[in-house]
Enzyme design. Structure first.
Site, short mmCIF file in Angstrom:
data_model
loop_
_atom_site.label_atom_id
_atom_site.label_comp_id
_atom_site.label_asym_id
_atom_site.label_seq_id
_atom_site.Cartn_x
_atom_site.Cartn_y
_atom_site.Cartn_z
N LYS A 49 0.86 -1.19 0.00
CA LYS A 49 0.00 0.00 0.00
C LYS A 49 0.89 1.23 0.00
CE LYS A 49 -4.61 0.58 0.58
NZ LYS A 49 -5.69 -0.30 0.13
N LEU A 72 -21.61 6.77 2.34
CA LEU A 72 -22.14 6.83 0.97
C LEU A 72 -21.11 7.47 0.04
CD1 LEU A 72 -25.85 7.80 1.75
CD2 LEU A 72 -24.94 5.55 1.16
N GLY A 73 -19.87 7.03 0.13
CA GLY A 73 -18.82 7.47 -0.78
C GLY A 73 -18.96 6.76 -2.11
N VAL A 123 -18.01 3.87 -3.31
CA VAL A 123 -18.46 2.47 -3.30
C VAL A 123 -19.79 2.33 -2.55
CG1 VAL A 123 -17.88 0.11 -2.59
CG2 VAL A 123 -16.09 1.61 -3.48
N GLY A 124 -19.90 2.95 -1.38
CA GLY A 124 -21.11 2.84 -0.56
C GLY A 124 -22.36 3.29 -1.29
N1 PHE Z 1 -8.01 0.44 -3.50
C1 PHE Z 1 -8.29 -0.84 -4.01
C2 PHE Z 1 -7.52 -1.87 -3.22
O1 PHE Z 1 -6.58 -1.50 -2.54
C3 PHE Z 1 -8.22 -0.84 -5.50
C4 PHE Z 1 -7.03 -1.24 -6.31
C5 PHE Z 1 -7.29 -1.66 -7.56
C6 PHE Z 1 -5.71 -1.22 -5.92
C7 PHE Z 1 -6.28 -2.06 -8.41
C8 PHE Z 1 -4.68 -1.65 -6.75
C9 PHE Z 1 -4.95 -2.06 -7.98
O2 PHE Z 1 -7.89 -3.02 -3.19
#
Ligand code: PHE
Length: 346
Positions: A71, A174-175, A177-178
């Site tokens: 991440k 409610l962003g 995705v929500g």
């Molecule tokens: N934010 C998402 C995740 O961490 C979406 C994502 C899609 C991340 C594609 C990386 C690659 O799961």
């Protein structure tokens, strides 16, 4: 140290602290979104990156993807959205940071970033998912993520013999995705309670025929499934005694605020479907379309299989007398151990 690699750097253009946490490359190239948000201290951002990257390892393992977990986190100086030149500078800086890892990490959108930001990051590195289709990417990951959550909700209800139509669903947040989840469950006849910290989302909830209540009330509403879809830490040990839901299944990352929450939920008989299983639709779709050459239809069919995974986990958990989280960690652990064994013999 459980993680393989952590790099923290102050961006040369933006002056902002940013980092990449790589948890595991056992299953393949580590991937995970780039989070851009405010933290009181950059070390809080680092703690988030460490937790979120570990969750990505489990997410990718349980989605049966040949990718590891990582991440990126960019620490915004204030809670207000980062705009203009500073936003651009921060994205170019994070692009340089990713490029310096030379393919050991690929990023995508996450809380605080979207497909357009991926275009800016891509000015500095090619290791980017989810650019808009016009730029050769698979686009916004929110719709496939929401689709996967729906599959998970249906499977969770089915485990208790409940249909989506007529079920009681509470969506918290409610962003991007929500809102899609709320729309979909409302369209399929669920009785919906919806909430968000931002009162400006209320008209959306009302347009969907949902009951709007403030967050602290909504989480306590009677429900078949509670859907956490905002930023993490919703499920505190203090909240658990007040919950009146049969199950919890939502895309928010890091839902368990404390380590003992999972056990408290078990004692109350509330089934918690792990966020790292529920929220895999984005990575499944992006890697399918951008790396495996799948058509969008094939990639979405793979996203729908999150429902099959959830059904299997719930059945396994019942059979073994453990919570779904435990069953999921065992399943992921087996896949990771097999991959590490293979690498020892390489
Ligand atoms: N934010 C998402 C995740 O961490 C979406 C994502 C899609 C991340 C594609 C990386 C690659 O799961």
């Amino acid at each position: 140290m459980e993680h393989e690699h952590l790099v923290v750097r102050r961006g040369s253009r933006s002056g902002l602290t940013m980092m990449v946490a790589i948890h595991s490359s056992a299953l393949g190239q580590p991937i995970g979104g780039c989070r851009l948000r405010h933290y009181p201290d950059w070390r809080d951002g680092m703690a988030d990156a460490l937790r979120l990257s570990r969750a990505m390892t489990y997410k990718n393992a349980l989605a049966d993807l040949t990718y590891g977990g990582a991440k990126a986190v960019v620490v915004a100086p204030t809670p207000e959205p980062l705009n203009g030149n500073l936003r651009r500078a921060a994205l170019l800086d994070v692009g340089d940071l990713i490029e310096s890892l030379d393919g050991r990490y690929a990023t995508g959108p996450d809380v605080g970033t979207g497909p357009e930001d991926m275009v800016t990051i891509a000015e500095r590195t090619g290791h980017v998912f989810c650019r808009p289709a016009a730029y050769g990417g698979s686009g916004d990951s929110s719709p496939p993520t929401a689709r996967g959550v729906l599959a998970a909700i249906r499977a969770t209800l089915a485990h208790d013999g409940v249909d989506l139509a007529g079920s009681r669903i509470t969506v918290v947040g409610l962003g991007s995705v929500g809102a899609l989840i709320a729309e979909h469950v409302a369209a399929h006849g669920a009785r919906l309670v919806a909430t968000d910290l931002d009162p400006a989302k209320r008209p959306l909830a009302e347009r969907l025929g949902a009951t709007w209540s403030p967050p602290e009330e909504a989480v306590r509403a009677e429900a078949d499934v509670l859907v956490p879809a905002a930023v993490g830490g919703l499920l505190t040990s203090a909240l658990v005694p007040h919950l009146r839901c049969a199950a919890i299944a939502g895309p928010a990352n890091n839902q368990l605020a404390d380590d003992d929450t999972a056990e408290l939920l078990r004692r109350r008989g509330i089934r918690w479907v792990p966020d790292y299983v529920v929220s895999a639709g984005g990575v499944i779709h992006a890697t399918g379309v951008e790396r495996r050459g799948e058509s969008p239809a094939v990639a979405l069919a793979a996203v729908d299989r999150i429902g099959t995974t959830v059904a299997a986990l719930l059945a396994d958990a019942d059979a073994a007398g453990v919570i779904p989280h435990e069953a999921a960690l065992r399943m992921a652990g087996t896949r990771l151990a097999r991959a590490s064994q293979a690498s020892i013999h390489r």
